[in-house]
Design an enzyme around this catalytic site. Structure first.
Site, PDB file in Angstrom:
ATOM      1  N   GLY A   1       9.249  11.358  10.553  1.00 28.95           N
ATOM      2  CA  GLY A   1       8.630  10.566  11.315  1.00 28.95           C
ATOM      3  C   GLY A   1       7.810   9.602  10.852  1.00 28.95           C
TER       4      GLY A   1
ATOM      5  CG  ASN B   1       7.952   4.104   2.400  1.00 26.21           C
ATOM      6  OD1 ASN B   1       7.293   4.616   1.916  1.00 26.21           O
ATOM      7  ND2 ASN B   1       7.253   3.265   3.522  1.00 26.21           N
TER       8      ASN B   1
ATOM      9  CD  GLU C   1      -0.726   7.544   9.148  1.00 25.61           C
ATOM     10  OE1 GLU C   1      -0.427   8.451   9.742  1.00 25.61           O
ATOM     11  OE2 GLU C   1      -0.275   6.389   9.207  1.00 25.61           O
TER      12      GLU C   1
ATOM     13  NE  ARG D   1       1.528   4.362  14.079  1.00 26.68           N
ATOM     14  CZ  ARG D   1       0.938   3.517  13.320  1.00 26.68           C
ATOM     15  NH1 ARG D   1       1.145   2.004  13.543  1.00 26.68           N
ATOM     16  NH2 ARG D   1       0.136   3.814  12.374  1.00 26.68           N
TER      17      ARG D   1
ATOM     18  CE  LYS E   1       5.941  -0.289   9.994  1.00 23.09           C
ATOM     19  NZ  LYS E   1       6.145  -0.643   8.652  1.00 23.09           N
TER      20      LYS E   1
ATOM     21  CD  GLU F   1      -2.607   1.352   0.077  1.00 26.76           C
ATOM     22  OE1 GLU F   1      -3.309   0.292  -0.429  1.00 26.76           O
ATOM     23  OE2 GLU F   1      -2.547   2.616  -0.446  1.00 26.76           O
TER      24      GLU F   1
ATOM     25  CB  CYS G   1       5.801   4.279   6.736  1.00 23.23           C
ATOM     26  SG  CYS G   1       4.149   3.372   6.896  1.00 23.23           S
TER      27      CYS G   1
END
Ligand code: NAD
Length: 432
Positions: free
Chosen positions: A258, A209, A153, A329, A264, A149, A261
């Site tokens: 931050g 990413n 957000e 997060r 991490k 995906e 996604c």
């Protein structure tokens, strides 16, 4: 089509609502009974613009429902999407325990041929691992596909309903056909469905990413250099962004990236690379630069006040890791708050939607203001960390009057330094 989506977080809820909106019959399942109870009561447990309307509409027309019964959701479904969390483990790798547990549950519950699709971000090889788990627990035929995906957000509905591309990674023709049918209305104007093998789809998500994170860390490092050599990073940004080979997007320096996604996923990619003895030097530097960048705003504040913040109060505008979400997060604001508290400051925070999540983390250790201006009462300085629209054109006269000292720390370069200085503020930005 009859679908199940397992995991009702930022991804699962948007996917479930989006699929049902195009006429599919969707059950969204989660182990979190509180979350499911809230959804069943018509509440949306996260803040994502437009999601409440989309969910309400499809619940009302009977195409979308919520359940804690994973097995019940899977029985009779043609496709099951795994959208559970894959958080970072202590060693940096992606924690796949939820994905594996769900795969085993699916295997035990399936009643006939089923396509199991991973939407969660998972390391290369996970599709094979899921196949092995399914084989272990069921005699029914199945196919596994990777369908990472790419939604953002804050703009998730738009991204999901009008995706730039949809990746379907599988060698199974039946899975391809079902997913082609499912996604046809989403890619109607422009066929953006890309079929790949599962491993390439899995790696593409991490590559995307890591590339975006690279652009941010690159600009953040250049911003620090610009400060040292007397250049303005904003002018540099516009200069390089005009080159179509570079492009203007994702070149804004700031207080570090931050979210749930980038941090991490960068770690998980580095872990995979190390484990196959193919270290990624660029990506490792991207991560180090980001850790350093998250401290930059706090260091500027400490330096301004002569190295100690004892007895000082700092107002912080913006807590979510980016605007239009309540997700905190890995948010840079949290690093700043920890830094300010450690230096002896009192912190008063404001955010349009993320304050309950931050309160759950800090309790009484920091103050929360009902309005952005209330946060300024008795504050020595103001720091803006998230570029919510609300903060972009504040009433600067009111800000100046409320602050004990007219000093602002602009962690997102949202204000014009010349304008602020002309108004009598001491202005600190990033790289200018
Ligand atoms: P999230 O934490 O918001 O939601 C995950 C949900 O999974 C939670 O509701 C949790 O209760 C549920 N869950 C956990 N274990 C479960 C189990 N065993 N059975 C059923 N449900 C279980 O996570 P998210 O942000 O939606 O991310 C989900 C995945 O999608 C992650 O792999 C993430 O990396 C990826 N992703 C996230 C985004 C994003 O912007 N948030 C974008 C693209 C991809």
């Amino acid at each position: 089509m009859k679908l199940a989506v397992v995991g009702t977080g930022y991804v699962g809820l948007v996917a479930g609502a989006g699929f049902s909106d195009f006429g599919n019959d969707v059950t969204c399942a989660d182990v979190d009974a509180k979350k499911i109870a809230r959804l069943e009561a018509g509440e949306v447990p996260i803040y994502e613009p437009g999601l409440d309307v989309l969910i309400a509409k499809n619940v009302k027309n009977g195409r979308l429902r919520f359940s804690t019964d994973l097995a019940g959701a899977v029985a009779g479904a043609e496709l099951v999407f795994i959208a559970v969390g894959t958080p970072q483990s202590e060693d940096g790798s992606a924690d796949l325990r939820a994905v594996e547990a769900v795969a085993a549950t699916i295997a035990r519950a399936m009643t006939g041929f089923l396509v199991v699709v991973t939407k969660s971000t998972v390391p290369v090889g996970t599709a094979d691992r899921i196949s092995a788990i399914l084989r272990e627990h069921t005699a029914h035929p199945f196919a596994v596909a990777s369908n990472p995906e790419f939604l953002k957000e804050g703009d998730a509905i738009n991204d999901f309903m009008k995706p730039d591309r949809v990746l379907v990674g599988t060698d199974d023709e039946r899975a391809r056909e079902l997913l082609r049918r499912l996604y046809a209305p989403f890619v109607r104007t422009n066929d953006r469905l890309q079929f790949t093998d599962a491993r390439s789809a899995e790696l593409t998500k991490y590559a995307a990413n890591a590339m975006l994170a690279t652009r941010i860390s690159f600009m953040n490092e250049l911003a620090l250099l610009a400060e040292r050599v007397g250049a303005d990073i904003d002018q540099v940004r516009r200069g390089i962004g005009a080159d179509p080979r570079i492009g203007a997007k994702f070149l804004f320096p700031g207080a570090g990236y931050g979210g749930s996604c980038f941090p991490k996923d960068v770690q998980a990619l580095l872990y995979v690379a190390r484990s196959v003895d193919q270290p990624l030097e660029v990506v490792a530097a991207v991560d180090r630069a980001n850790v350093r960048q998250k401290l930059v705003l706090g260091q500027k504040i400490e330096r301004h006040f002569g190295g100690t913040l004892a007895g000082r109060t700092v107002a912080v505008w913006g807590l979510a890791f980016k605007p239009n979400t309540d997700d905190i997060r890995e948010a840079p604001a949290l690093v700043l708050i920890d830094q300010l508290l450690a230096a002896g400051a009192r912190v008063v925070a404001h955010d349009p939607v993320a304050m309950p999540n931050v309160r759950a983390r800090y309790g009484e250790r920091i103050g929360f203001a009902d309005s952005m201006y209330d946060a300024l009462a008795d504050a020595d300085a103001l720091a803006v960390v998230t570029e919510w629209h609300d903060y972009r054109r504040p009433d600067f006269a009111r800000v100046k009057q409320a602050l004990r000292e007219a000093v602002v720390f602009d962690g997102r370069n949202v204000w014009d330094p010349r304008e602020l200085r002309a108004l009598g503020f001491t202005y600190y930005g990033i790289g200018r």
